[in-house]
Write a protein that holds these residues in place. Sequence first.
Motif, mmCIF file in Angstrom:
data_model
loop_
_atom_site.group_PDB
_atom_site.id
_atom_site.type_symbol
_atom_site.label_atom_id
_atom_site.label_comp_id
_atom_site.label_asym_id
_atom_site.label_seq_id
_atom_site.Cartn_x
_atom_site.Cartn_y
_atom_site.Cartn_z
ATOM 1 N N SER A 164 -8.775 -19.746 -9.178
ATOM 2 C CA SER A 164 -9.466 -18.501 -9.174
ATOM 3 C C SER A 164 -8.835 -17.206 -8.547
ATOM 4 C CB SER A 164 -10.812 -18.877 -8.759
ATOM 5 O OG SER A 164 -10.484 -19.388 -7.330
ATOM 6 N N HIS A 165 -7.980 -17.701 -7.476
ATOM 7 C CA HIS A 165 -7.164 -16.515 -6.771
ATOM 8 C C HIS A 165 -5.793 -16.569 -7.346
ATOM 9 C CE1 HIS A 165 -5.347 -15.172 -2.807
ATOM 10 N NE2 HIS A 165 -5.531 -14.123 -3.528
ATOM 11 N N LYS A 166 -5.429 -15.390 -8.212
ATOM 12 C CA LYS A 166 -4.521 -15.402 -8.936
ATOM 13 C C LYS A 166 -3.089 -14.653 -8.120
ATOM 14 C CE LYS A 166 -6.717 -16.033 -12.493
ATOM 15 N NZ LYS A 166 -6.771 -17.376 -13.178
ATOM 16 N N PRO A 167 -1.988 -15.133 -8.358
ATOM 17 C CA PRO A 167 -0.966 -14.469 -7.382
ATOM 18 C C PRO A 167 -0.882 -13.251 -7.657
ATOM 19 C CG PRO A 167 0.085 -15.677 -9.242
ATOM 20 C CD PRO A 167 -1.576 -16.076 -9.224
ATOM 21 N N GLN A 168 -0.046 -12.517 -6.515
ATOM 22 C CA GLN A 168 -0.027 -11.107 -6.568
ATOM 23 C C GLN A 168 1.237 -10.777 -7.360
ATOM 24 O OE1 GLN A 168 1.440 -9.336 -3.197
ATOM 25 N NE2 GLN A 168 0.594 -7.229 -3.059
ATOM 26 N N ALA A 169 2.126 -11.349 -7.269
ATOM 27 C CA ALA A 169 3.306 -11.452 -8.080
ATOM 28 C C ALA A 169 4.123 -12.665 -8.250
ATOM 29 C CB ALA A 169 4.397 -10.398 -7.423
ATOM 30 N N VAL A 170 5.327 -12.681 -9.247
ATOM 31 C CA VAL A 170 6.103 -13.704 -9.556
ATOM 32 C C VAL A 170 7.384 -13.266 -9.555
ATOM 33 C CG1 VAL A 170 5.761 -13.440 -12.083
ATOM 34 C CG2 VAL A 170 6.328 -15.628 -11.189
ATOM 35 N N ILE A 171 8.320 -14.043 -8.975
ATOM 36 C CA ILE A 171 9.930 -13.696 -9.014
ATOM 37 C C ILE A 171 10.500 -14.576 -10.052
ATOM 38 C CG2 ILE A 171 11.669 -13.777 -7.695
ATOM 39 C CD1 ILE A 171 10.270 -13.098 -5.191
ATOM 40 N N VAL A 172 11.412 -14.039 -10.648
ATOM 41 C CA VAL A 172 12.116 -14.720 -11.638
ATOM 42 C C VAL A 172 13.647 -14.255 -11.743
ATOM 43 C CG1 VAL A 172 10.366 -15.128 -13.384
ATOM 44 C CG2 VAL A 172 11.573 -13.160 -13.441
ATOM 45 N N SER A 173 14.642 -14.841 -11.836
ATOM 46 C CA SER A 173 16.085 -14.612 -11.589
ATOM 47 C C SER A 173 16.569 -15.481 -12.670
ATOM 48 C CB SER A 173 16.397 -14.950 -10.260
ATOM 49 O OG SER A 173 17.916 -14.610 -9.866
ATOM 50 N N TYR A 174 17.082 -14.695 -13.639
ATOM 51 C CA TYR A 174 17.995 -15.239 -14.702
ATOM 52 C C TYR A 174 19.173 -14.255 -15.104
ATOM 53 C CZ TYR A 174 14.215 -18.559 -14.719
ATOM 54 O OH TYR A 174 13.257 -19.483 -14.208
ATOM 55 N N PRO A 175 20.641 -14.851 -14.993
ATOM 56 C CA PRO A 175 21.073 -15.960 -14.616
ATOM 57 C C PRO A 175 20.728 -16.289 -13.177
ATOM 58 C CG PRO A 175 22.571 -14.512 -15.824
ATOM 59 C CD PRO A 175 21.571 -13.657 -15.539
ATOM 60 N N CYS A 176 20.565 -17.735 -13.133
ATOM 61 C CA CYS A 176 19.867 -18.187 -11.791
ATOM 62 C C CYS A 176 20.941 -18.419 -10.760
ATOM 63 C CB CYS A 176 18.859 -19.126 -11.988
ATOM 64 S SG CYS A 176 18.175 -19.954 -10.576
ATOM 65 N N ASN A 177 20.892 -18.017 -9.641
ATOM 66 C CA ASN A 177 21.717 -18.597 -8.625
ATOM 67 C C ASN A 177 20.616 -19.416 -7.436
ATOM 68 O OD1 ASN A 177 22.936 -19.085 -5.999
ATOM 69 N ND2 ASN A 177 23.008 -16.794 -5.318
ATOM 70 N N THR A 179 20.966 -22.244 -9.921
ATOM 71 C CA THR A 179 21.174 -23.426 -11.151
ATOM 72 C C THR A 179 21.786 -22.869 -12.332
ATOM 73 O OG1 THR A 179 19.040 -22.352 -12.262
ATOM 74 C CG2 THR A 179 18.729 -24.105 -10.384
ATOM 75 N N THR A 180 22.494 -21.505 -12.493
ATOM 76 C CA THR A 180 23.056 -20.949 -13.589
ATOM 77 C C THR A 180 22.139 -20.954 -14.768
ATOM 78 O OG1 THR A 180 24.078 -22.907 -14.507
ATOM 79 C CG2 THR A 180 25.065 -22.171 -12.644
ATOM 80 N N GLU A 181 20.961 -21.519 -14.677
ATOM 81 C CA GLU A 181 19.932 -21.334 -16.038
ATOM 82 C C GLU A 181 19.936 -19.729 -16.431
ATOM 83 O OE1 GLU A 181 18.490 -23.745 -17.718
ATOM 84 O OE2 GLU A 181 19.300 -25.046 -16.510
ATOM 85 N N ILE A 182 19.615 -19.628 -17.676
ATOM 86 C CA ILE A 182 19.495 -18.207 -18.384
ATOM 87 C C ILE A 182 18.243 -18.394 -19.171
ATOM 88 C CG2 ILE A 182 21.907 -17.760 -18.615
ATOM 89 C CD1 ILE A 182 21.627 -18.814 -21.498
ATOM 90 N N ALA A 183 17.683 -16.841 -19.444
ATOM 91 C CA ALA A 183 16.489 -16.907 -20.174
ATOM 92 C C ALA A 183 16.660 -15.881 -21.427
ATOM 93 C CB ALA A 183 15.347 -16.443 -18.892
#
Length: 392
Positions: A164-177, A179-183
């Motif tokens: 019911s309480h939503k996050p204020q923000a979300v962090i994403v990071s790709y290419p990832c440090n 894991t080297t994952e990409i999006a």
Amino acid sequence: MQNKFYLTEKLPPYIFSAIYQLKSDAALRGMKILDFGMGNPDSAPPQHVMEKLSSLARDPKLFGYSVVGGIEILKKSLCDYYQRRFLVELDYKSETIVTIGAKEGIASLATAISDDKNYICTPSPFYPIHNFAFVISKGKTNHINAISAMDFLVKFKKHVESKSHKPQAVIVSYPCNPTTEIADLDFYRELVDFCKKHQIYIISDLAYCELYFSEKDKPHSILEVPGAKDIAIEFTSISKSYSMAGCRVGFAAGNKILINALYKIKSYLDYGSFNPLQIVAADALSEKSDEYLKNLRALYKNRGEFLVNLFETELGWKVEKPKASMFLWAKLPQKFSAFSSFDFCKKMIEEISVAATPGSAFGKNGEGFVRFSLIHDEENMRRALEQMKKIF
């Protein structure tokens, strides 16, 4: 007199500091460490950047205070870069800001937006500042355990829809440090649509966007998604892509509200980076660096493939080839499955003089992994391998 303080007690021991101490102790014993830990580029910056900085450093007029939020020439250069690289139009006055590296920018944004009523979501494993910037700001974080971008998105959506309480923000990071994952762009489209629906800000860390190894894996900016600027801010930097980590110049672009919040905090905290460094950062972002970037990508790609091949053929350690960034993210080999990632790295430093970064430095979900930075030439990688054979 007080000798314990709220933040220093709340923050866990910094694993990077512990690894640094192990390396220092080993050096005092006369050991020469082959260090694959810190992602500190070993390449020189673009030649045109070094020549320009040499010239600017002789101008006494440039040694005064800079301006909060960055000089105009650099902000305009960032806009040109986004247009050329991502086909994204930015207003340099209201949609960009210069930071003292991406790390400082994210920390200052956390200071600007955190409170004790809201929380942010971050993937785990995470680059430490993505979590601890908010802890330091007395905010709250929720970790989504996921390696791949799409797995994170599925779990993040499920988390939001169950609360019911939503996050204020979300962090994403790709290419990832680390894991080297990409999006891909579909990931960003889906994330933007979902976060718009639930009124959640998106903080994108795009620090490794120029270090990719094939055109099909070329990283995207979240700002390419129509309407993303309504809810998203994106951080970039000259540190890794241009081998200028010590210059401490980064940027943020996107949502005007978040840019303005970041500006207000920074107006109390700093006057920005040294003016000559901002001027050469503008030069680095120009088309003059295109050939440099092409060569740097080839260098990291070749190093990654070389080290992966050495691990597999010489040690029997199967590691996935990175598609981007300057790292290898490796699951601990079966022989060391009973070790924590920290103890494995400690063993390597103390017994064979090879340093890497334990996965636990990047959160609990990084346990069982180790990160190698691709900051050595083939000769040093072979030397490290010969040392590693002693414990494998």
